[in-house]
Design an enzyme around this catalytic site. Structure first.
Site, mmCIF file in Angstrom:
data_model
loop_
_atom_site.group_PDB
_atom_site.id
_atom_site.type_symbol
_atom_site.label_atom_id
_atom_site.label_comp_id
_atom_site.label_asym_id
_atom_site.label_seq_id
_atom_site.Cartn_x
_atom_site.Cartn_y
_atom_site.Cartn_z
ATOM 1 N N ASP A 56 -4.331 40.849 57.613
ATOM 2 C CA ASP A 56 -5.398 40.662 58.603
ATOM 3 C C ASP A 56 -5.404 39.231 59.126
ATOM 4 O O ASP A 56 -5.038 38.304 58.404
ATOM 5 C CB ASP A 56 -6.744 41.011 57.935
ATOM 6 C CG ASP A 56 -7.843 41.250 58.944
ATOM 7 O OD1 ASP A 56 -7.556 41.318 60.159
ATOM 8 O OD2 ASP A 56 -9.006 41.374 58.511
ATOM 9 N N ASN A 65 -6.666 51.709 64.849
ATOM 10 C CA ASN A 65 -6.062 50.687 65.720
ATOM 11 C C ASN A 65 -5.688 51.209 67.118
ATOM 12 O O ASN A 65 -5.496 50.429 68.042
ATOM 13 C CB ASN A 65 -4.819 50.068 65.074
ATOM 14 C CG ASN A 65 -5.141 49.094 63.958
ATOM 15 O OD1 ASN A 65 -4.347 48.889 63.047
ATOM 16 N ND2 ASN A 65 -6.323 48.483 64.006
HETATM 17 C C1 FPP Z 1 -4.217 42.668 61.640
HETATM 18 O O1 FPP Z 1 -4.589 41.507 62.338
HETATM 19 C C2 FPP Z 1 -2.855 43.065 61.873
HETATM 20 C C3 FPP Z 1 -2.426 44.280 62.372
HETATM 21 C C4 FPP Z 1 -3.372 45.343 62.764
HETATM 22 C C5 FPP Z 1 -1.004 44.597 62.554
HETATM 23 C C6 FPP Z 1 -0.029 44.082 61.542
HETATM 24 C C7 FPP Z 1 1.313 44.047 62.125
HETATM 25 C C8 FPP Z 1 2.266 43.111 61.890
HETATM 26 C C9 FPP Z 1 2.097 42.003 60.947
HETATM 27 C C10 FPP Z 1 3.544 43.147 62.641
HETATM 28 C C11 FPP Z 1 4.505 44.235 62.384
HETATM 29 C C12 FPP Z 1 4.647 44.700 60.987
HETATM 30 C C13 FPP Z 1 5.791 45.123 60.403
HETATM 31 C C14 FPP Z 1 5.678 45.812 59.098
HETATM 32 C C15 FPP Z 1 7.138 44.928 60.967
HETATM 33 P P1 FPP Z 1 -5.724 41.638 63.450
HETATM 34 O O2 FPP Z 1 -5.049 41.905 64.761
HETATM 35 O O3 FPP Z 1 -6.719 42.637 63.044
HETATM 36 O O4 FPP Z 1 -6.341 40.200 63.436
HETATM 37 P P2 FPP Z 1 -7.858 39.776 63.761
HETATM 38 O O5 FPP Z 1 -8.712 40.449 62.735
HETATM 39 O O6 FPP Z 1 -7.831 38.300 63.619
HETATM 40 O O7 FPP Z 1 -8.154 40.234 65.161
#
Ligand code: FPP
Length: 247
Positions: free
Chosen positions: A21, A69
């Site tokens: 996150d 998501n």
């Molecule tokens: C959460 O941060 C992250 C995600 C929903 C996506 C995770 C994806 C990756 C790290 C990239 C691809 C992964 C792989 C396995 C190749 P957020 O967007 O919720 O952050 P925020 O809470 O600060 O808005």
């Protein structure tokens, strides 16, 4: 003394699950669009996968995309799906070189076909690797998992192959998307949030929880080692009292 050398390799969690996150907030801090955070998040994925395999952890599950998501802006969803395809096609050789098997849990059929195909190619090409299994949770939610398990069980009751009286913990476990995989002993969530966010609801029943304030793109090997060390200092009682545990 460095953190890695303080880790007791005879007391590792067999399975670590991570809620990655903070990509969006990390991007904002850098005055960049949210997708910039996801791109940098891939670096942390690589780093943590490498350190988990090096330590000897057998299963690592990463929450890469939840069923919720899809509600994000289309540009962000499309970019995440493309990032998955690009990352998978680039990293398969590295996974094979390091003897790491790729697996996935979630409602995978509903992923865009390019993402689904890249995932299936990766799973197929790494299927004989045995050092560690890297499980991507994609279009996953804990409630979805319980619903699909219930549907399978109900179908067996309906066709007369299952007596409702024989539904027990093991049967439910065997119908979850994680069947055959031990439950995570440690859950890590980054970015300071302290929620399960519909992740592995059944499977996390007895897991130790570790919350790190670090945004996912900044999460490094050292942060991962800290989480493992913290886990090793906890007493896992599973409902018993301290004196009943075999030390
Ligand atoms: C959460 O941060 C992250 C995600 C929903 C996506 C995770 C994806 C990756 C790290 C990239 C691809 C992964 C792989 C396995 C190749 P957020 O967007 O919720 O952050 P925020 O809470 O600060 O808005």
């Amino acid at each position: 003394m460095d953190l890695k050398s303080q880790i007791d390799i005879n007391n590792l969690p067999g399975h670590v699950a991570i809620i990655m996150d903070g990509n969006g907030r990390w991007a904002k801090q850098h005055n960049q669009p949210r997708v910039f955070g996801h791109r940098h998040g891939v670096r942390a994925v690589r780093e943590v996968t490498e350190s988990a395999a090096e330590l000897g952890i057998k299963y690592l599950t990463l929450y890469a995309f939840s069923t919720e998501n899809w509600a994000r802006p289309k540009l962000e969803v499309d970019t995440l799906m493309r990032l998955l395809v690009d990352t998978l096609s680039k990293e398969i050789a590295t996974l094979n070189k390091n003897n790491i098997r790729l697996d996935a849990i979630g409602d995978l059929q509903r992923l865009p076909s390019a993402t689904f195909n890249a995932l299936m190619d990766g799973i197929q090409s790494t299927r004989n690797n045995s050092r560690m299994t890297l499980i991507l949770a994609l279009n996953y939610s804990g409630k979805w998992d319980l619903i699909q398990a219930t549907q399978h069980i109900a179908a067996q009751v309906l066709d007369g192959t299952l007596d409702p009286e024989s539904i027990n913990e093991a049967l439910i476990q065997n119908n979850l998307s994680t069947h055959g995989i031990p439950d995570p002993e440690l859950l890590i969530r980054t970015s300071g949030e302290r929620r399960l966010s519909n992740f592995l609801l059944w499977q996390l029943a007895y897991s130790e929880l570790f919350f790190s304030p670090v945004f996912w793109p900044d999460f490094s090997k050292e942060h991962f080692y800290q989480a493992i060390l913290d886990f090793q200092h906890r007493e896992r009682r599973f409902g018993k009292i301290s004196e009943q545990l075999v030390k």
